[in-house]
Structure formats: C-alpha cells, structure tokens
Design a protein around this motif. Structure first.
Motif, PDB file in Angstrom:
ATOM      1  N   LEU A   3       0.808  -1.218   0.000  1.00 52.13           N
ATOM      2  CA  LEU A   3       0.000   0.000   0.000  1.00 52.13           C
ATOM      3  C   LEU A   3       0.841   1.268   0.000  1.00 52.13           C
ATOM      4  CD1 LEU A   3      -2.728  -1.024   2.621  1.00 52.13           C
ATOM      5  CD2 LEU A   3      -2.964  -0.963   0.133  1.00 52.13           C
ATOM      6  N   LEU A  20       2.576   2.391   2.591  1.00 50.38           N
ATOM      7  CA  LEU A  20       2.410   3.019   3.900  1.00 50.38           C
ATOM      8  C   LEU A  20       3.547   2.609   4.825  1.00 50.38           C
ATOM      9  CD1 LEU A  20      -1.423   2.401   4.391  1.00 50.38           C
ATOM     10  CD2 LEU A  20      -0.314   4.471   3.545  1.00 50.38           C
ATOM     11  N   THR A  26      -4.900  10.835   6.105  1.00 51.15           N
ATOM     12  CA  THR A  26      -4.454  10.527   4.732  1.00 51.15           C
ATOM     13  C   THR A  26      -2.946  10.304   4.744  1.00 51.15           C
ATOM     14  OG1 THR A  26      -4.219  12.899   4.254  1.00 51.15           O
ATOM     15  CG2 THR A  26      -6.305  11.853   3.679  1.00 51.15           C
ATOM     16  N   ASN A  32      -1.675   9.276  -0.602  1.00 49.35           N
ATOM     17  CA  ASN A  32      -2.884   9.097  -1.414  1.00 49.35           C
ATOM     18  C   ASN A  32      -3.710   7.882  -0.967  1.00 49.35           C
ATOM     19  OD1 ASN A  32      -4.481  10.248  -3.418  1.00 49.35           O
ATOM     20  ND2 ASN A  32      -3.797   8.769  -4.958  1.00 49.35           N
ATOM     21  N   ARG A  33      -3.710   7.645   0.345  1.00 48.44           N
ATOM     22  CA  ARG A  33      -4.524   6.604   0.972  1.00 48.44           C
ATOM     23  C   ARG A  33      -5.270   7.237   2.151  1.00 48.44           C
ATOM     24  NH1 ARG A  33      -2.713   4.677  -3.057  1.00 48.44           N
ATOM     25  NH2 ARG A  33      -1.648   2.658  -3.314  1.00 48.44           N
ATOM     26  N   VAL A  53      -8.759   0.927   5.030  1.00 47.45           N
ATOM     27  CA  VAL A  53      -7.847   1.694   4.182  1.00 47.45           C
ATOM     28  C   VAL A  53      -8.548   1.893   2.845  1.00 47.45           C
ATOM     29  CG1 VAL A  53      -5.602   1.774   3.059  1.00 47.45           C
ATOM     30  CG2 VAL A  53      -5.812   0.746   5.340  1.00 47.45           C
ATOM     31  N   THR A 104      -8.497   3.486  -1.049  1.00 46.81           N
ATOM     32  CA  THR A 104      -7.720   3.968  -2.182  1.00 46.81           C
ATOM     33  C   THR A 104      -8.698   4.367  -3.293  1.00 46.81           C
ATOM     34  OG1 THR A 104      -7.514   1.838  -3.308  1.00 46.81           O
ATOM     35  CG2 THR A 104      -5.935   2.296  -1.540  1.00 46.81           C
ATOM     36  N   GLU A 163     -13.986   6.942  -3.500  1.00 52.45           N
ATOM     37  CA  GLU A 163     -13.651   7.191  -2.092  1.00 52.45           C
ATOM     38  C   GLU A 163     -14.788   7.873  -1.346  1.00 52.45           C
ATOM     39  OE1 GLU A 163     -11.772  10.573  -4.509  1.00 52.45           O
ATOM     40  OE2 GLU A 163     -11.958   8.388  -4.651  1.00 52.45           O
ATOM     41  N   LEU A 171      -9.178  11.694  -3.240  1.00 57.49           N
ATOM     42  CA  LEU A 171      -8.057  10.952  -3.813  1.00 57.49           C
ATOM     43  C   LEU A 171      -8.076  10.976  -5.336  1.00 57.49           C
ATOM     44  CD1 LEU A 171      -8.133   7.815  -1.462  1.00 57.49           C
ATOM     45  CD2 LEU A 171      -6.863   9.948  -1.163  1.00 57.49           C
TER      46      LEU A 171
END
Length: 355
Positions: A23, A25, A40, A43-44, A55, A57, A97, A182
């Motif tokens: 991801l 992260l 955030t 971009n998650r 989570v 996306t 999203e 996003l």
C-alpha cells in the motif's frame, strides 16, 4: 477483506509488513488502536472507528481484522451493495472514495444510534417505576439497573463526542479535505470536473458536515436523557425525604403520647404503693383516679400536638394589602406635570399646578 468499485469481494491474509509495503504506507500507519480518526497517507485514507479499521484507495476499500468483530453481516449484506451503487448513499455520482467514506460513516452513526435506541426505553421504564410517589421505598434492583444504564449512557456520550470532534477537526482544515479527494489527484477526468464545474472538496465538506450534524443531534438526545435521569434522581430524593419526614413526625407524636401517659401514670404509681390511707376504702376512687389519668394524658398530648403543629407546619405567606385608591380632594384636584428641557442641558424640571 477487499472491495472494488463494483462491490466485488476478495478475501486474503497477509503479514502487516507485506501489506504496508504493497500500500505504500509505513508500519505506524497500520498500527491500529481503538480510537476514532480519519487521516491521509500517500494518497490513501486510513479510517479508524474503534474496532473498524479500513484503508481506502481510489480503486478499492480494504477492511482489516474483521473476523472476530461481528462485522461480516454488514460487510456482506450492505457494504458490497452500497459500493456497487445499490444502497442508500447520496454520493453515487462521485468518485469511489466518497462512497467508501459515506458507507463507513453511515455504519458508525447507525451503530451509535442503535445503542441509544436500546438504552432509551430501558432508562425511561426504570425511571417511571422509581419516580412513583406512592412508593414508600426504592427498589434496589431498579437502582442498580439505572446505575448500569447511566454508565452505558456516559460511554455513549463519550463515543459520540469523540466522533463529532474527529469530523470537526477535518472540517477546520481545508488541506485535509483536499487530500481526502483521492481521485482528484490521480484521475485526469475527475481533476477536470473538479476544476470546471464540480468542486469535489466542497462535496466532501458537505458530506462530513452532514454526519457532523447527525452526531450533534445524537449527542443532544443523549444529553436530554442524562438531564432526565438527573431530574428523576432529584424527584426520588424528594419523595424519600417526604416519607422520612412523615415517619419522623409520627415517631415524635408517639413519643409525646408516651410522655403524657407516663406523666399522669405517676398518680397510679402513688396509689399502687403499700401505704394505707382512707381513699382506698372508697370503691369510686379507682374510677376517679383512672379518669383523671386518661383525661390529663389526653389534654397534655393534645397540647403538645398543637405546639408541634405551630412550629413544624410551614408558615402562611404574609398578607399583601391591596393597593388603596387615593380619594380625590373635596376642594379640587392636584395635577403633576413633568416637562423636559432641551437636550442641551439634560435637566429635568417638574412643575406642580393646583387646580
């Protein structure tokens, strides 16, 4: 559990190290705790709703650690259809999203509303049984139930307040609202729509404000229920004090009666002594002495009761005399005129004219 834009579901298990690398992260981002937060990263969107961990996306929604939390009915029956556009969401025309965020917020606010709907009838039923003025004592079992419901209500108030403050923090930061959109930064078509006509940041703000108002209404309902509990507790204490005062008054009256009988009972004690006198030879003396004892005891008890009534009964409110109308003089009238001089000096002048 993974959901795509069409609501298709995929199950898989991965280590956290592999997951956060996939991801993009960091390890601290997936170190979920029982808190409420929306953040955030790269971009998650990372959403924590206590036990619900997600989570988001632009392409999919990922729900973590759901098996032991009774989330499967909601995930399978409602969330998949909502993401596919078949539920009751207002963000179907917006990017993915938006639907994911709204579905999670809707689930959480309905969860809080369900807890309040469960507590409210229980509390009202218990209070109705406790506030009855005919009861001379309070049922301890109902007090225990009220105590447990009061604790549950306090926990609910805390959860709603945390949820409300979390949304408010996002609403105060315009940059965070922009980051929640996003698709605006990854999809050129969405970016063009955002710059030309549809402002996705404004739509996200409206979405969050909607659930902020719902949380505020829910918190107000919980506070009203808390005020009702506090008022009912005051009524319960007043009823108990009233019954306690009645018992104390009765006890005092019986004590006065015992004192009166004991006082005139000394006459019988005197006649019961082994002393000889000419009175015991008369057969009417017994009835005479007995009558004096009962009559004297009754008179003393009545006197004490009247004294008790004068000092314990609440006093009457003072008499307020009516406003008497002034009679007109026989010779003539008295007229009072008040004239105001100009604002230059700001002085008041009164003239008295007799007619």
């Amino acid at each position: 559990m993974k959901f795509d834009k069409e609501g298709n579901t995929t199950y898989f298990e991965k280590k956290k190290t592999e997951l956060y690398q996939e991801l993009g992260l960091q390890a601290r981002d997936l170190r979920f705790q029982h808190v409420v937060s929306i953040a955030t990263r790269n971009n998650r969107i990372i959403m924590r709703m206590e036990f619900l961990k997600a989570v988001i996306t632009p392409e999919f929604l990922l729900i973590l650690d759901y098996r032991n939390l009774s989330l499967e009915p909601w995930l399978l029956n409602e969330l998949a259809s909502q993401l596919a556009g078949e539920g009751q969401l207002v963000t179907y025309s917006l990017p993915f999203e938006f639907r994911a965020i709204e579905a999670i917020l809707q689930y959480w606010i309905s969860k809080l509303q369900g807890r309040l709907n469960t507590l409210q009838p229980q509390i009202l039923e218990t209070l109705e049984a406790l506030v009855d003025p005919k009861l001379l004592s309070v049922d301890r079992s109902k007090l225990h139930v009220l105590l447990q419901n009061g604790k549950s209500l306090s926990e609910l108030e805390t959860d709603v307040k945390v949820f409300k403050e979390t949304i408010l923090e996002i609403l105060d930061e315009e940059e965070v609202i922009e980051e929640l959109c996003l698709s605006k930064w990854t999809d050129e078509q969405v970016f063009e729509e955002s710059t030309s006509g549809i402002d996705h940041a404004e739509e996200m703000e409206l979405l969050l404000e909607n659930y902020y108002r719902q949380a505020e209404d829910l918190l107000n309902e919980a506070r009203e229920l808390r005020v009702l509990i506090d008022d009912s507790e005051s009524i319960i204490f007043i009823n108990l004090d009233s019954h306690r005062n009645v018992m104390m008054r009765l006890n005092l009256q019986l004590t006065m009666g015992t004192f009166s009988v004991s006082l005139f009972g000394l006459i019988g004690v005197a006649f019961g002594m082994n002393l000889e006198s000419s009175l015991e030879e008369d057969p009417r003396i017994f009835w005479l002495v007995t009558g004096i004892m009962f009559l004297g005891s009754g008179l003393i008890w009545r006197r004490l009761l009247s004294f008790l009534g004068r000092h314990l009964d609440p006093p009457l409110p003072p008499h307020v005399p009516a406003v008497l109308k002034k009679s007109q003089p026989a010779a003539g009238k008295v007229e009072i005129k008040t004239t105001l001089k100009g604002e230059t000096f700001g002085l008041n002048r009164s003239t008295l004219t007799n007619q």
